[in-house]
Design a protein around this motif. Structure first.
Motif, PDB file in Angstrom:
ATOM      1  N   ASP A   1      50.076  41.780  -1.048  1.00  0.00           N
ATOM      2  CA  ASP A   1      49.091  42.887  -2.041  1.00  0.00           C
ATOM      3  C   ASP A   1      47.870  43.177  -1.179  1.00  0.00           C
ATOM      4  O   ASP A   1      47.407  42.487  -0.450  1.00  0.00           O
ATOM      5  CB  ASP A   1      48.905  41.669  -3.100  1.00  0.00           C
ATOM      6  N   ILE A   2      47.238  44.194  -1.838  1.00  0.00           N
ATOM      7  CA  ILE A   2      45.987  44.578  -1.445  1.00  0.00           C
ATOM      8  C   ILE A   2      45.104  44.231  -2.312  1.00  0.00           C
ATOM      9  O   ILE A   2      45.202  43.860  -3.346  1.00  0.00           O
ATOM     10  CB  ILE A   2      45.718  45.928  -0.745  1.00  0.00           C
TER      11      ILE A   2
ATOM     12  N   THR B   1      44.082  36.342   3.146  1.00  0.00           N
ATOM     13  CA  THR B   1      45.109  35.384   2.590  1.00  0.00           C
ATOM     14  C   THR B   1      47.177  34.648   2.958  1.00  0.00           C
ATOM     15  O   THR B   1      47.453  36.212   2.822  1.00  0.00           O
ATOM     16  CB  THR B   1      44.868  34.547   1.118  1.00  0.00           C
ATOM     17  N   ALA B   2      47.257  33.728   2.830  1.00  0.00           N
ATOM     18  CA  ALA B   2      48.439  33.386   2.854  1.00  0.00           C
ATOM     19  C   ALA B   2      49.300  32.523   2.035  1.00  0.00           C
ATOM     20  O   ALA B   2      48.847  31.981   1.935  1.00  0.00           O
ATOM     21  CB  ALA B   2      49.059  33.582   4.376  1.00  0.00           C
ATOM     22  N   TYR B   3      50.436  32.759   1.988  1.00  0.00           N
ATOM     23  CA  TYR B   3      51.003  32.034   0.933  1.00  0.00           C
ATOM     24  C   TYR B   3      50.789  30.039   1.814  1.00  0.00           C
ATOM     25  O   TYR B   3      51.139  29.073   0.659  1.00  0.00           O
ATOM     26  CB  TYR B   3      52.734  32.483   1.027  1.00  0.00           C
ATOM     27  N   ASP B   4      50.645  30.080   2.607  1.00  0.00           N
ATOM     28  CA  ASP B   4      51.093  28.957   3.656  1.00  0.00           C
ATOM     29  C   ASP B   4      49.558  28.237   3.335  1.00  0.00           C
ATOM     30  O   ASP B   4      49.066  27.082   4.276  1.00  0.00           O
ATOM     31  CB  ASP B   4      51.305  28.521   4.943  1.00  0.00           C
TER      32      ASP B   4
ATOM     33  N   LEU C   1      36.913  43.368   0.916  1.00  0.00           N
ATOM     34  CA  LEU C   1      38.493  44.594   1.107  1.00  0.00           C
ATOM     35  C   LEU C   1      39.096  42.821   1.543  1.00  0.00           C
ATOM     36  O   LEU C   1      39.194  42.576   1.980  1.00  0.00           O
ATOM     37  CB  LEU C   1      38.765  45.244   1.979  1.00  0.00           C
ATOM     38  N   GLY C   2      40.547  42.879   0.802  1.00  0.00           N
ATOM     39  CA  GLY C   2      41.674  41.537   1.089  1.00  0.00           C
ATOM     40  C   GLY C   2      42.729  42.302   1.490  1.00  0.00           C
ATOM     41  O   GLY C   2      42.923  43.129   0.779  1.00  0.00           O
ATOM     42  N   LEU C   3      43.974  41.700   2.398  1.00  0.00           N
ATOM     43  CA  LEU C   3      45.230  41.237   2.404  1.00  0.00           C
ATOM     44  C   LEU C   3      45.630  39.656   1.645  1.00  0.00           C
ATOM     45  O   LEU C   3      44.922  38.528   1.860  1.00  0.00           O
ATOM     46  CB  LEU C   3      45.845  41.704   3.592  1.00  0.00           C
TER      47      LEU C   3
END
Length: 442
Positions: free
Chosen positions: A87-88, A41-44, A55-57
């Motif tokens: 973040d993880i 996931t991203a801030y946009d 698991l994620g970033l």
């Protein structure tokens, strides 16, 4: 020509090359060839990967994008993570092993077509291709460290050791456990504890060096004095030397508390400044990684000169699985963990020792034991995470979790190894003879 995956073709169809704007998640999908092994996931507001992945970033800020875009190899990922811009999820920061393993097993970056690469640059913004200041925990690039002296000069080596080993004795006590031993253990059984395995490692070194009461041992790069104290408790007069002021302070206090002052000594200083000679044995456990490959001849010559005729030398260090790769470390390890560290294969080490006249008697690879050691160090960091963060700060604690988990993976995958090499200074007479077949139990 770059081979396109189904995911890349779908992105091409949705965004014709030369006219497209991609989200950050789409950029990652393109670069990963549509094979993301975790959630992203991203801030946009964009996302990619299996939504139900354990698991994620999470990319949290534009600064993180700049770090990822400008850091070569693993350096960009490390900078974004350590700075708090990435973040993880699904793993503890004290032991991100499972996340690193998933990335290593499944993530393979592909090269987009030149036209698509232009669209990617346009999408993330040219401003993110200009490097920015890294997190303060990072050491300068090698070429900028010249102020500390030439690489592997005494002054620059002291700075490198200070960076890694003078973090905090309290922090090391939490990570390393009661043994305060920061080198590969030797596990007698799968069920052995970390402390049992470290004690067993010292026993292995002690027996390989055929030490007995009244002998003299020199331990170079002695750390917190574990080998020195182990030998002294068995009647050996042991001298250790380290370039870490924190290690020296801790070792001196512990030697006095254990009543070993008559036999054990730890000094602050460079091993090259040791003036005493005639030692029955020399142990070097985890020092060679800091020496520099071009210094191997002088290193082995010096240690041989400290031995009596027939004396034994044991070298224990991390190695590469081959002897061709350039020795200098780069990226995350060089900037955050071991500045100026260098690794080579065991063959190069053995050759250099033989070329100065040492006779190589025995060598073995403890690669799997180091993976287990790092597993247990990470478990200790997880157990004491809150105290560790309070002691050294969150960024430094993250560095340690990332470094140890990544190193564990490298040992498991045979990316690096750990070799012990036993050598003897030729005696030329019966006084230096060893048994026809020495035997050591693990």
């Amino acid at each position: 020509m770059t081979k396109k995956t189904d995911a890349t073709r779908q992105t091409d169809a949705a965004h014709p090359a030369g006219t497209s704007t991609y989200t950050l998640a789409e950029v990652l999908e393109i670069l990963a060839g549509g094979r993301l092994p975790l959630r992203f996931t991203a801030y946009d507001g964009s996302s990619a990967g299996p939504p139900d992945a354990p698991l994620g970033l999470d990319l949290k800020s534009p600064r993180g994008t700049t770090y990822l875009a400008t850091g070569r190899g693993d350096l960009g990922l490390a900078r974004a993570y350590i700075a708090g811009d990435l973040d993880i999820d699904g793993v503890h920061p004290g032991d991100p092993y499972e996340l690193l393993k998933a990335l290593a097993d499944s993530l393979v970056f592909t090269r987009p077509s030149p036209r698509m690469m232009l669209d990617i640059i346009r999408s993330i913004g040219v401003e993110h291709l200009r490097p920015i200041a890294p997190p303060p925990e990072e050491t300068p690039a090698r070429w900028r460290r010249i102020a500390g002296g030439l690489r592997h000069s005494k002054g620059r080596d002291a700075e490198a050791i200070h960076h890694h080993y003078d973090v905090s004795n309290t922090f090391y006590e939490w990570v390393l456990g009661p043994s305060m031993t920061y080198t590969c253990a030797c596990y007698p059984t799968d069920a052995a504890s970390l402390d049992e395995a470290q004690e067993n490692k010292y026993r292995l070194v002690f027996e390989k060096l055929r030490l007995k009461p009244g002998d003299r041992l020199l331990d170079v790069g002695c750390g917190w004095g574990g080998m020195v104290r182990y030998a002294a408790r068995r009647g050996v007069r042991a001298l250790g030397v380290t370039l870490s002021t924190e290690q020296t302070r801790w070792a001196k206090r512990t030697i006095e508390e254990e009543g070993l002052s008559g036999l054990a000594e730890v000094r602050y200083g460079d091993y090259r400044d040791i003036r005493e000679s005639g030692f029955d044995a020399v142990s070097s456990i985890g020092l060679l990684e800091h020496i520099g490959v071009h210094n191997y001849p002088s290193y082995f010559e010096f240690l041989q000169s400290r031995l009596r005729a027939g004396g034994l030398l044991l070298n224990h260090c991390i190695t590469r699985p081959e002897n061709r790769t350039k020795a200098a470390a780069h990226g995350f390890i060089d900037r955050y963990v071991f500045p100026d560290g260098e690794l080579t294969g065991s063959g190069r080490i053995i050759s250099e020792a033989q070329d100065v006249g040492l006779e190589v008697l025995h060598e073995e690879n403890l690669r799997e034991h180091y993976a287990l050691t790092l597993r247990d160090w990470c478990a200790n960091l997880v157990e004491h995470w809150d105290e560790a963060v309070d002691e050294v700060g969150l960024p430094t604690a993250k560095v340690w979790g990332l470094y140890m988990a990544g190193s564990r993976l490298a040992f498991e995958n045979n990316g690096i190894q750990l070799h012990q090499v036993l050598m003897q200074k030729p005696a030329g007479n019966e006084a230096g003879r060893l048994p026809l077949r020495p035997w050591w139990t693990p």
